[in-house]
Design a protein around this motif. Structure first.
Motif, short mmCIF file in Angstrom:
data_model
loop_
_atom_site.label_atom_id
_atom_site.label_comp_id
_atom_site.label_asym_id
_atom_site.label_seq_id
_atom_site.Cartn_x
_atom_site.Cartn_y
_atom_site.Cartn_z
N ASP A 143 0.83 -1.21 0.00
CA ASP A 143 0.00 0.00 0.00
C ASP A 143 0.86 1.26 0.00
O ASP A 143 0.62 2.20 -0.78
CB ASP A 143 -0.93 0.02 1.22
CG ASP A 143 -2.04 -1.02 1.13
OD1 ASP A 143 -2.26 -1.56 0.02
OD2 ASP A 143 -2.68 -1.28 2.17
N GLU B 261 2.77 2.15 -3.18
CA GLU B 261 1.95 2.85 -4.17
C GLU B 261 1.85 4.35 -3.88
O GLU B 261 1.54 5.13 -4.76
CB GLU B 261 0.57 2.22 -4.22
CG GLU B 261 0.59 0.80 -4.80
CD GLU B 261 -0.73 0.06 -4.64
OE1 GLU B 261 -1.67 0.66 -4.07
OE2 GLU B 261 -0.82 -1.10 -5.07
N ARG C 92 -1.75 -8.43 -6.97
CA ARG C 92 -0.70 -7.41 -6.91
C ARG C 92 0.68 -8.07 -6.92
O ARG C 92 1.60 -7.60 -7.59
CB ARG C 92 -0.86 -6.53 -5.66
CG ARG C 92 -2.10 -5.65 -5.72
CD ARG C 92 -2.00 -4.49 -4.78
NE ARG C 92 -2.11 -4.90 -3.37
CZ ARG C 92 -1.99 -4.07 -2.34
NH1 ARG C 92 -1.73 -2.78 -2.55
NH2 ARG C 92 -2.14 -4.49 -1.11
#
Length: 332
Positions: free
Chosen positions: A205, A208, A253
């Protein structure tokens, strides 16, 4: 009388138990906590079998074979666990301890190798595949021609301890820059050092969002996993590499990062490009019983006069029609 083949996947926090019926359907699955230390592990194994029997509506007396997949160093022919640090076990004759209460054939196998057998059976195409476990550590099991390949000394598939950066972080094995230091969950969380309920998800997370350390670690996971996949393809020429383990809870992912890394590396090498390695990988579905099913098959091999530790293990179960409820990742 029902003839039930039992498989147990013994982990650091839980045991997943599975019962395989005479027609190769999965009769029941259950989970219980794992014990710590020799006696507690033995007790937990027996408790898991009793809980499985209750869940499946059969008697413990109906059990005809038991296979146990367990992490760490395993003397498979001797039925002994030689070193399982996450279970507090240094040396344990587990097969004899289980047989003392349930007098049936008992096989002990490394958990990742057992999972490779199970993954091959579930896919229904185990001609040439590897199961790559990206968990706390990194290791693989290789299946060739429908049989588990252990190698000369049982270490086939230990790709986690291939050094790919001699100047990299120190690995628990003593080398520098092993594959496991890049994509093993334990090493990544240690390098992350920020805690959190789901630190690996936090790494992805925050990467990103541009967090420098998160970006470095996320790229490292893809770099290490790509090296592991290539090692398996180049050394054993497996057609498929099935990814499992706790790190794969990151799902698409992780898969997208890995495929992108494999493509980028192959762009610099016509040889690698010709192998189309990025097309050979797939994720083990969440909740798959690969490890416990594989353990059941390893144990069942003893019933057919096979020695699963010298003659390999034939992958015979047909569980395509089994009702498999999602229960989370098989490996942590």
């Amino acid at each position: 009388m029902t003839a039930v083949r039992v498989g147990l996947d013994v982990g650091g926090t839980k045991i997943e138990a599975l019962g395989l019926g005479e027609d190769d359907t999965i009769l029941a699955r259950t989970r219980i906590p794992t014990g710590w230390g020799d006696e507690a592990v033995i007790a937990a194994v027996h408790d898991a079998i009793e809980a499985l029997a209750a869940a499946g509506g059969f008697a413990v007396a109906d059990v005809v074979s038991i296979g146990i997949g367990i992490p760490g160093l395993v003397d498979a022919p001797g039925g002994r666990v030689l070193h399982a640090v996450n279970l507090g076990v240094d040396e344990l004759d587990l097969a004899s301890a289980v047989r003392a209460r349930i007098p049936v054939p008992v096989a002990i196998e490394n958990d990742v190798k057992a999972a490779a057998v199970g993954a091959g059976s579930l896919r229904g195409d185990a001609h040439s595949m590897a199961y790559l476990n990206l968990g706390t550590g990194v290791a693989a099991g290789v299946v060739i021609g429908g049989m588990l390949w252990r190698g000369a000394r049982g270490t086939a598939g230990e790709v986690g301890h291939i050094s790919i950066d001699p100047r990299g972080r120190v690995c628990g094995c003593g080398q520098h820059g092993c594959i496991e230091t890049f994509c093993g969950g334990g090493a990544v969380m240690k390098a992350w050092g920020r805690g959190g309920e789901l630190p690996l998800r936090d790494v992805f997370d925050l990467a990103e969002k541009g967090d420098p350390l998160a970006v470095e670690l996320r790229e490292g996971i893809a770099f290490g996993a790509a090296a592991a996949v290539r090692s398996l393809v180049l050394s054993a020429d497996v057609e498929t590499v099935v990814l499992g383990g706790g790190v794969t809870a990151l799902g698409d992912r992780l898969l997208d990062d890995l495929r992108d890394r494999l493509r980028r590396d192959a762009a610099e090498s016509p040889f690698l490009a010709s192998l189309r390695v990025e097309e050979r990988i797939e994720l083990l579905p969440a909740g798959s019983p690969a490890a416990s099913l594989g353990a059941a098959l390893v144990g069942a091999a003893l019933l057919h006069g096979e020695n699963p530790h010298t003659d390999h293990v034939n992958i015979e179960a047909d569980t395509a029609g089994a009702d498999i409820e999602p229960e989370g990742a098989v490996h942590g």
